[in-house]
Scaffold this motif. Structure first.
Motif, PDB file in Angstrom:
ATOM      1  N   THR A 123       0.837  -1.216   0.000  1.00  0.00           N
ATOM      2  CA  THR A 123       0.000   0.000   0.000  1.00  0.00           C
ATOM      3  C   THR A 123       0.865   1.257   0.000  1.00  0.00           C
ATOM      4  N   TYR A 179       1.586   1.684  -3.618  1.00  0.00           N
ATOM      5  CA  TYR A 179       0.370   2.143  -4.300  1.00  0.00           C
ATOM      6  C   TYR A 179       0.139   3.639  -4.085  1.00  0.00           C
ATOM      7  N   ILE A 183      -4.529  -5.817  -4.889  1.00  0.00           N
ATOM      8  CA  ILE A 183      -3.541  -4.742  -4.787  1.00  0.00           C
ATOM      9  C   ILE A 183      -2.439  -4.936  -5.814  1.00  0.00           C
TER      10      ILE A 183
END
Length: 255
Positions: free
Chosen positions: A146, A149, A240
């Protein structure tokens, strides 16, 4: 004696003649882990003083200058300073009462000097060292993903500095934590900074830092490297994983 340790002993000797000082504690490489001390080490320590005496030692630095003149110093926190001596020794310290010390997290301390009637256990903190909330493979893996990301979105928005922190700092910190879980505690691990001494603990073929941290202008390449490193070693969730792949493709840097 190594000059840094000698300086700490000199300070302790001077402070031992004061009636309002209780102890001097060495920290870091001047603490319990002296085997890692070298010419590049700075000097970290606590000065423990009587109740009501802290302001004297925080505001006045005559005691600090007793062994050697200072070239530079500044207050870096409410209770302490950073300073550079004329002979090149750099110090960072805090002045605390025993009551305040009881609320400070630290590890690896060494008693350099203590008053005969000083409380026992000064070198052991009763406050747990802060740790990542969830020290698990699942947490570090998904936090790294994350971070990548979010960092790629910041890069696409033009927030390159913020992107570099997410991709080249936060995500890499989680990679280091994954390695620690996989291979055990590295020698002299710093519980406050996962980046300390990693080059000695993990060779470049295991932790390719030069490719993971190529610099401000190379966030997308860094993201690609770290994402591939994670994908080859851990089961990346397809959701993801696909989202990161799409961002890398959008950035024109994924194949």
């Amino acid at each position: 004696m190594q000059p840094t340790l000698r300086r700490l002993d000199e300070l302790a000797t001077f402070l031992a003649d004061r009636d309002d000082t209780i102890a001097v504690l060495g920290l870091g490489s001047a603490g319990a882990q002296r085997a890692r001390l070298d010419e590049h080490s700075d000097l970290d320590f606590f000065v423990i003083v009587a109740e009501g005496a802290r302001s004297r030692y925080v505001e006045r630095i005559d005691w600090l200058e007793a062994p050697c003149p200072l070239l530079f110093s500044f207050a870096h926190e409410r209770n302490g300073r950073k300073a550079l001596y004329e002979d090149g020794i750099f110090v960072e310290y805090a002045v605390l009462t025993t009551t305040e010390l009881a609320h400070v997290p630290f590890s690896g301390a060494r008693v350099v000097w203590r008053r005969a009637d000083a409380p026992a256990g000064l070198a052991q903190s009763e406050v747990p060292v802060p740790r990542t909330p969830y020290d698990t493979v699942d947490f570090h893996l998904n936090e790294a993903l994350t971070n990548i990301y979010v960092g790629l979105h910041r890069e696409l928005r033009g927030e390159r500095l913020s992107a570099s922190r997410f991709i080249q700092t936060y995500a890499v910190d989680r990679v280091i934590s994954l390695l620690r879980l996989a291979s055990g505690e590295a020698p002299y691990r710093d519980p406050f900074d996962v980046s300390r001494r990693v080059e000695r603990a993990y060779p470049a073929e295991v932790l390719p830092l030069a490719e993971m941290i190529p610099g401000y202008a190379h966030n997308v390449a860094a993201a690609r490297t770290t994402f591939r490193w994670l994908s080859r070693r851990y089961p990346v969730h397809p959701g993801i994983g696909a989202a990161i792949t799409a961002l890398l493709t959008r950035s024109g840097d994924y194949s």
